[in-house]
Design an enzyme around this catalytic site. Structure first.
Site, PDB file in Angstrom:
ATOM      1  N   LYS A   1       0.768  -1.155  -0.054  1.00 15.17           N
ATOM      2  CA  LYS A   1       0.002  -0.143  -0.079  1.00 15.17           C
ATOM      3  C   LYS A   1       0.899   1.212   0.033  1.00 15.17           C
ATOM      4  O   LYS A   1       0.351   2.247  -0.531  1.00 15.17           O
ATOM      5  CB  LYS A   1      -1.058   0.081   1.117  1.00 15.17           C
ATOM      6  CG  LYS A   1      -2.072  -0.948   1.092  1.00 15.17           C
ATOM      7  CD  LYS A   1      -3.266  -0.714   2.018  1.00 15.17           C
ATOM      8  CE  LYS A   1      -4.422  -1.352   1.970  1.00 15.17           C
ATOM      9  NZ  LYS A   1      -5.531  -1.052   3.055  1.00 15.17           N
TER      10      LYS A   1
ATOM     11  N   LYS B   1      -8.046 -10.266 -10.311  1.00 17.60           N
ATOM     12  CA  LYS B   1      -9.390 -10.430  -9.207  1.00 17.60           C
ATOM     13  C   LYS B   1     -10.335  -9.419  -9.374  1.00 17.60           C
ATOM     14  O   LYS B   1      -9.870  -8.427  -9.982  1.00 17.60           O
ATOM     15  CB  LYS B   1      -8.785 -10.220  -7.851  1.00 17.60           C
ATOM     16  CG  LYS B   1      -8.325 -11.373  -6.935  1.00 17.60           C
ATOM     17  CD  LYS B   1      -7.848 -11.034  -5.549  1.00 17.60           C
ATOM     18  CE  LYS B   1      -8.867 -10.943  -4.276  1.00 17.60           C
ATOM     19  NZ  LYS B   1      -8.218 -10.822  -3.181  1.00 17.60           N
TER      20      LYS B   1
ATOM     21  N   LYS C   1     -12.950  -3.591  -6.550  1.00 25.10           N
ATOM     22  CA  LYS C   1     -13.639  -2.333  -6.512  1.00 25.10           C
ATOM     23  C   LYS C   1     -13.146  -1.169  -7.422  1.00 25.10           C
ATOM     24  O   LYS C   1     -13.733  -0.280  -7.628  1.00 25.10           O
ATOM     25  CB  LYS C   1     -14.107  -1.994  -5.165  1.00 25.10           C
ATOM     26  CG  LYS C   1     -12.878  -1.590  -4.500  1.00 25.10           C
ATOM     27  CD  LYS C   1     -13.282  -1.278  -2.800  1.00 25.10           C
ATOM     28  CE  LYS C   1     -12.112  -1.397  -1.881  1.00 25.10           C
ATOM     29  NZ  LYS C   1     -12.342  -1.639  -0.731  1.00 25.10           N
TER      30      LYS C   1
END
Ligand code: TRP
Length: 333
Positions: free
Chosen positions: A111, A194, A197
């Site tokens: 991240k 995958k 969102k």
């Protein structure tokens, strides 16, 4: 009594992957465990969120969980920031967990990316807050995806170090429950990625807010290959889109992918997609309708969440008090 804690970030749209991999499985755990379901807004702000979006997403995820069958009367559904005990215990864990442990966290590395110096301190300390979420209720079991296993390992290490530093057997070592293994839902546009969102194309995913018509359209447009469906499971080799759509069908039908392969062996995609779409609409349509009903009444959602937080605080307050006493803090009189 075994107690489950599970957390979900109130960011962005929940999609079919979240539903099949997480939400649906939590709903099933409600028969066997006492459950706390937490919308982790303190975790969400470790990367900046537009305030109005955070508020909207928090209600949206709450509505999705209620619509999917979370029983907020028997169990507890609440927002993390409405129970300050999490953040208080997290501070104590900041003083227990070691910098070396946090440096090994792969999620932080991913991240924070290249610009580590510019990541928030909160993003770095994120796993300690997660440990506190779980341990402030002495939860024994934590349903998590593969990506959170390392954080749970850290929670166990922290519980153990606290217990041994203070010579007390306060915290149980929480067990991971890896749910939805085998239900990796991939993008409808690219069977090797995958479902996410953050994918630019809305056609790559089925959102829990999509109505029947949208679900049908997205599945009909889903990427395929030119061959008919395979006769045997080995025939899925090198055919990620076929594998994904059959996997989705299997998950929705509560079966295995091998069963799905057997059922649709040799059929054309068009016929299979029609059945898949019918099944998806039958399963997700009612959830979507119920979710809309909740979202039309935000005051009802807020009341359910407030009541959840009140009950959550009642469970965690004695644990926090016990821990503060062990550490040597003076009790307020
Ligand atoms: N980190 C988890 C995720 O991103 C969310 C989370 C926060 C969580 N606290 C938790 C999950 C405690 C399980 C238990 O998915």
């Amino acid at each position: 009594m075994n107690r489950i804690f599970s957390g979900v970030q109130p960011t962005g749209n929940l999609h079919l992957g979240n539903y099949l991999g997480a939400v649906r499985n939590w709903v099933r755990l409600q028969d066997q465990f006492q459950c706390l379901f937490c919308l982790v807004d303190l975790h969400a702000i470790t990367v900046w969120q537009p305030p109005e979006a955070l508020r909207a997403h928090t209600r949206e995820v709450a509505a999705a969980m209620l619509a999917a069958g979370v029983d907020a009367k028997k169990h507890i559904l609440f927002v993390q920031s409405q129970n300050p005990n999490h953040a208080e215990l997290a501070w104590l864990f900041n003083c227990v967990a070691r910098i070396g442990w946090l440096n090994r966290m792969t999620q932080f590395k991913e991240k924070a990316g290249k610009n580590r110096e510019n990541a928030s301190v909160g993003l770095y300390a994120y796993p300690n807050l997660m440990s506190a979420d779980i341990l402030v209720y002495k939860a024994t079991h934590v349903p998590v995806g593969e990506d959170q296993k390392q954080h749970l390992e850290l929670a166990r290490d922290t519980a153990q170090k606290f217990n041994s530093d203070y010579g007390q057997d306060v915290f149980p070592l929480p067990e991971p429950m890896i749910l939805g293994a085998g239900t990796r839902v991939m993008s409808l546009r690219d069977g090797t990625k995958k479902m996410s969102k953050s994918d630019e194309s809305d056609y790559s995913r089925i959102n829990m807010t999509d109505d029947a018509e949208t679900i049908d359209l997205k599945l009909r447009k889903a990427k395929t290959d030119p061959l008919p469906l395979p006769e045997t499971p080995d025939g899925l080799e090198g055919r990620p889109e076929a594998a994904n759509l059959l996997g989705i069908w299997a998950a929705l039908a509560n079966g295995t992918r091998d069963e799905a392969v057997a059922q649709f062996a040799g059929r054309q995609f068009s016929a299979f997609k029609k059945e898949l779409s019918e099944l998806a609409v039958a399963t997700l349509g009612p959830i979507n309708a119920e979710m809309k009903r909740y979202l039309a009444d935000p005051a009802q959602i807020d009341a359910i969440l407030s009541e959840g937080a009140r009950r959550a605080r009642a469970l965690s307050a004695p644990v926090l008090a016990e821990v503060q006493d062990i550490v040597g803090f003076l009790k307020a009189v």
